[in-house]
Write a protein that holds these residues in place. Structure first.
Motif, PDB file in Angstrom:
ATOM      1  N   LEU A 146       0.818  -1.209   0.000  1.00  0.00           N
ATOM      2  CA  LEU A 146       0.000   0.000   0.000  1.00  0.00           C
ATOM      3  C   LEU A 146       0.854   1.262   0.000  1.00  0.00           C
ATOM      4  O   LEU A 146       0.396   2.331  -0.407  1.00  0.00           O
ATOM      5  CB  LEU A 146      -0.943  -0.003   1.206  1.00  0.00           C
ATOM      6  CG  LEU A 146      -2.027  -1.096   1.164  1.00  0.00           C
ATOM      7  CD1 LEU A 146      -2.728  -1.211   2.513  1.00  0.00           C
ATOM      8  CD2 LEU A 146      -3.031  -0.827   0.056  1.00  0.00           C
ATOM      9  N   LEU A 147       2.100   1.139   0.428  1.00  0.00           N
ATOM     10  CA  LEU A 147       2.993   2.300   0.407  1.00  0.00           C
ATOM     11  C   LEU A 147       3.476   2.613  -1.006  1.00  0.00           C
ATOM     12  O   LEU A 147       4.116   3.653  -1.228  1.00  0.00           O
ATOM     13  CB  LEU A 147       4.195   2.064   1.325  1.00  0.00           C
ATOM     14  CG  LEU A 147       3.865   1.865   2.812  1.00  0.00           C
ATOM     15  CD1 LEU A 147       5.147   1.702   3.617  1.00  0.00           C
ATOM     16  CD2 LEU A 147       3.036   3.023   3.351  1.00  0.00           C
ATOM     17  N   LEU A 148       3.174   1.728  -1.951  1.00  0.00           N
ATOM     18  CA  LEU A 148       3.512   1.996  -3.345  1.00  0.00           C
ATOM     19  C   LEU A 148       2.453   2.849  -4.034  1.00  0.00           C
ATOM     20  O   LEU A 148       2.729   3.480  -5.045  1.00  0.00           O
ATOM     21  CB  LEU A 148       3.672   0.673  -4.111  1.00  0.00           C
ATOM     22  CG  LEU A 148       4.744  -0.284  -3.587  1.00  0.00           C
ATOM     23  CD1 LEU A 148       4.713  -1.581  -4.393  1.00  0.00           C
ATOM     24  CD2 LEU A 148       6.119   0.363  -3.648  1.00  0.00           C
ATOM     25  N   SER A 149       1.247   2.853  -3.480  1.00  0.00           N
ATOM     26  CA  SER A 149       0.149   3.588  -4.124  1.00  0.00           C
ATOM     27  C   SER A 149      -0.392   4.750  -3.303  1.00  0.00           C
ATOM     28  O   SER A 149      -0.721   5.813  -3.844  1.00  0.00           O
ATOM     29  CB  SER A 149      -1.003   2.634  -4.446  1.00  0.00           C
ATOM     30  OG  SER A 149      -1.474   1.991  -3.260  1.00  0.00           O
ATOM     31  N   LEU A 150      -0.481   4.591  -1.996  1.00  0.00           N
ATOM     32  CA  LEU A 150      -1.129   5.618  -1.182  1.00  0.00           C
ATOM     33  C   LEU A 150      -0.378   6.951  -1.134  1.00  0.00           C
ATOM     34  O   LEU A 150      -1.025   8.014  -1.193  1.00  0.00           O
ATOM     35  CB  LEU A 150      -1.370   5.094   0.233  1.00  0.00           C
ATOM     36  CG  LEU A 150      -2.508   4.075   0.364  1.00  0.00           C
ATOM     37  CD1 LEU A 150      -2.584   3.532   1.786  1.00  0.00           C
ATOM     38  CD2 LEU A 150      -3.840   4.693  -0.046  1.00  0.00           C
ATOM     39  N   ALA A 229      -6.742   1.170 -16.574  1.00  0.00           N
ATOM     40  CA  ALA A 229      -5.580   0.912 -17.422  1.00  0.00           C
ATOM     41  C   ALA A 229      -5.205   2.162 -18.214  1.00  0.00           C
ATOM     42  O   ALA A 229      -4.024   2.513 -18.327  1.00  0.00           O
ATOM     43  CB  ALA A 229      -5.863  -0.251 -18.364  1.00  0.00           C
ATOM     44  N   GLY A 230      -6.223   2.857 -18.742  1.00  0.00           N
ATOM     45  CA  GLY A 230      -5.961   4.073 -19.496  1.00  0.00           C
ATOM     46  C   GLY A 230      -5.339   5.155 -18.639  1.00  0.00           C
ATOM     47  O   GLY A 230      -4.428   5.876 -19.082  1.00  0.00           O
ATOM     48  N   ALA A 234      -1.673   6.929 -19.085  1.00  0.00           N
ATOM     49  CA  ALA A 234      -1.528   8.382 -19.162  1.00  0.00           C
ATOM     50  C   ALA A 234      -0.589   8.916 -18.079  1.00  0.00           C
ATOM     51  O   ALA A 234       0.088   9.929 -18.273  1.00  0.00           O
ATOM     52  CB  ALA A 234      -2.898   9.054 -19.036  1.00  0.00           C
ATOM     53  N   ALA A 235      -0.545   8.209 -16.958  1.00  0.00           N
ATOM     54  CA  ALA A 235       0.311   8.638 -15.847  1.00  0.00           C
ATOM     55  C   ALA A 235       1.752   8.177 -16.012  1.00  0.00           C
ATOM     56  O   ALA A 235       2.603   8.491 -15.179  1.00  0.00           O
ATOM     57  CB  ALA A 235      -0.245   8.104 -14.530  1.00  0.00           C
ATOM     58  N   GLY A 236       2.013   7.430 -17.057  1.00  0.00           N
ATOM     59  CA  GLY A 236       3.377   7.004 -17.320  1.00  0.00           C
ATOM     60  C   GLY A 236       3.780   5.680 -16.715  1.00  0.00           C
ATOM     61  O   GLY A 236       4.973   5.340 -16.701  1.00  0.00           O
ATOM     62  N   VAL A 237       2.813   4.913 -16.243  1.00  0.00           N
ATOM     63  CA  VAL A 237       3.134   3.585 -15.724  1.00  0.00           C
ATOM     64  C   VAL A 237       3.620   2.724 -16.891  1.00  0.00           C
ATOM     65  O   VAL A 237       2.999   2.705 -17.951  1.00  0.00           O
ATOM     66  CB  VAL A 237       1.899   2.933 -15.064  1.00  0.00           C
ATOM     67  CG1 VAL A 237       2.208   1.508 -14.636  1.00  0.00           C
ATOM     68  CG2 VAL A 237       1.429   3.764 -13.879  1.00  0.00           C
ATOM     69  N   PRO A 238       4.728   2.014 -16.741  1.00  0.00           N
ATOM     70  CA  PRO A 238       5.225   1.157 -17.826  1.00  0.00           C
ATOM     71  C   PRO A 238       4.140   0.205 -18.325  1.00  0.00           C
ATOM     72  O   PRO A 238       3.488  -0.466 -17.513  1.00  0.00           O
ATOM     73  CB  PRO A 238       6.385   0.397 -17.169  1.00  0.00           C
ATOM     74  CG  PRO A 238       6.865   1.315 -16.096  1.00  0.00           C
ATOM     75  CD  PRO A 238       5.630   1.984 -15.567  1.00  0.00           C
ATOM     76  N   VAL A 246      -3.747  -3.900 -12.982  1.00  0.00           N
ATOM     77  CA  VAL A 246      -5.204  -3.894 -13.123  1.00  0.00           C
ATOM     78  C   VAL A 246      -5.786  -5.226 -12.660  1.00  0.00           C
ATOM     79  O   VAL A 246      -6.857  -5.273 -12.036  1.00  0.00           O
ATOM     80  CB  VAL A 246      -5.611  -3.600 -14.578  1.00  0.00           C
ATOM     81  CG1 VAL A 246      -7.122  -3.783 -14.766  1.00  0.00           C
ATOM     82  CG2 VAL A 246      -5.209  -2.180 -14.965  1.00  0.00           C
ATOM     83  N   SER A 247      -5.064  -6.313 -12.911  1.00  0.00           N
ATOM     84  CA  SER A 247      -5.583  -7.632 -12.518  1.00  0.00           C
ATOM     85  C   SER A 247      -5.731  -7.753 -11.008  1.00  0.00           C
ATOM     86  O   SER A 247      -6.564  -8.526 -10.526  1.00  0.00           O
ATOM     87  CB  SER A 247      -4.678  -8.743 -13.060  1.00  0.00           C
ATOM     88  OG  SER A 247      -3.472  -8.887 -12.325  1.00  0.00           O
TER      89      SER A 247
END
Length: 286
Positions: A146-150, A229-230, A234-238, A246-247
């Motif tokens: 969660l520290l990767l996203s929050l 996913a879109g 747009a945010a630059g995620v590889p 997304v899965s």
């Protein structure tokens, strides 16, 4: 005294497990990795080190010789079926060595939408078919994930998700390490255990708890998988990572992580860390 071996001993989980086992002082501990030079600190603490390359069956056969129980920590080789091939080689080597097998898996891998779930399902099947005593540890998603996203979500004020009302019980990395060490320290009895935290939360509930502790607002926006996913693109995620990320939300929404057990306490004798306690300890990250 038993001979216990931990694969991937240079990884975060492997190092933690080896350290716990060395602290207990009950057994002979073998730390295995592709590069034993990186295990010098564990050797200094009393661990034997052995070379174990999951892409080299001969190295695994040599590493596993004379070992009573082996913790096979799943590798990080994703894509093209490489990880499953690696795991099957390791399971065969452990079987040939006559060792008991402890394997780190994921919750409900059969039919899961997580793109790497077949790796775990296939490995579990091989472990069970080996005929050796086994313990499968199905680890819930780490609280640390969660520290990767929050932090990024707090920076923007918005958390985007397609997980809907799906729930999961994040578990601390430390609780998984303690559980794995405990499982490796005793004879296996052909069990499949799921290591979870003590409470189930939806993504909205996780965000609300984090917001309360951080003292910052955090809005949650529900999206479809395609929209998520879109947005990631747009945010630059590889792009190679987007389907996997997304899965995770898809699986949460579909109930693939909706499981709560007492298996951490069963193995370790202590209750797992709460998500609140984890957030409070990591408030600065928000």
């Amino acid at each position: 005294m038993s001979n216990l071996l931990v694969t991937g001993a240079n990884g975060k989980l492997g190092r933690h497990v080896v350290s716990l086992l060395l602290e207990s002082g009950k057994d002979h501990i073998i730390a295995a990795s592709r590069d034993t030079a990186k295990l010098a600190d564990l050797a200094a603490k009393g661990a034997e080190t052995r070379t174990a390359d999951f892409d080299d069956a001969a190295s695994l056969a040599a590493a596993f010789k004379g070992v009573d129980r082996i913790l096979i920590i799943s590798t990080d080789s994703l894509g093209s079926g490489q990880r499953l091939r690696q795991h099957l080689v390791a399971v065969k080597a452990a079987t040939d060595a006559g060792a008991e097998i402890i394997y780190t898996s994921m919750p409900k891998p059969e039919g899961s939408a997580v793109i790497f779930a077949p790796d775990h399902a296939g490995t579990e099947k091989a472990v069970i078919a080996s005929g050796r005593p086994y313990t499968v540890l199905r680890d819930a998603w780490y609280q640390e994930n969660l520290l990767l996203s929050l932090p990024g979500a707090f920076a923007s004020g918005t958390l985007y998700t397609s997980a809907g009302e799906g729930k999961q019980a994040h578990v601390s990395h430390a609780d998984v390490a303690r559980s794995a060490a405990a499982a490796l320290s005793k004879p296996s009895t052909n069990e499949i255990l799921t290591l979870t935290g003590p409470e189930l939360f939806t993504t909205k509930q996780i965000a609300a708890l984090a917001s309360e502790i951080a003292g910052k607002p955090l809005a949650v926006v529900d999206l479809t998988d395609e929209q998520l996913a879109g947005g990631m693109k747009a945010a630059g995620v590889p792009e190679v990572l987007i389907p996997m990320l997304v899965s995770f939300d898809t699986t949460t929404r579909e109930g693939g992580f909706d499981i709560l057990t007492g298996d951490v306490e069963k193995l370790t004798g202590r209750k797992p860390e709460t998500l609140r306690a984890f957030f409070e300890a990591n408030r600065a990250a928000f």
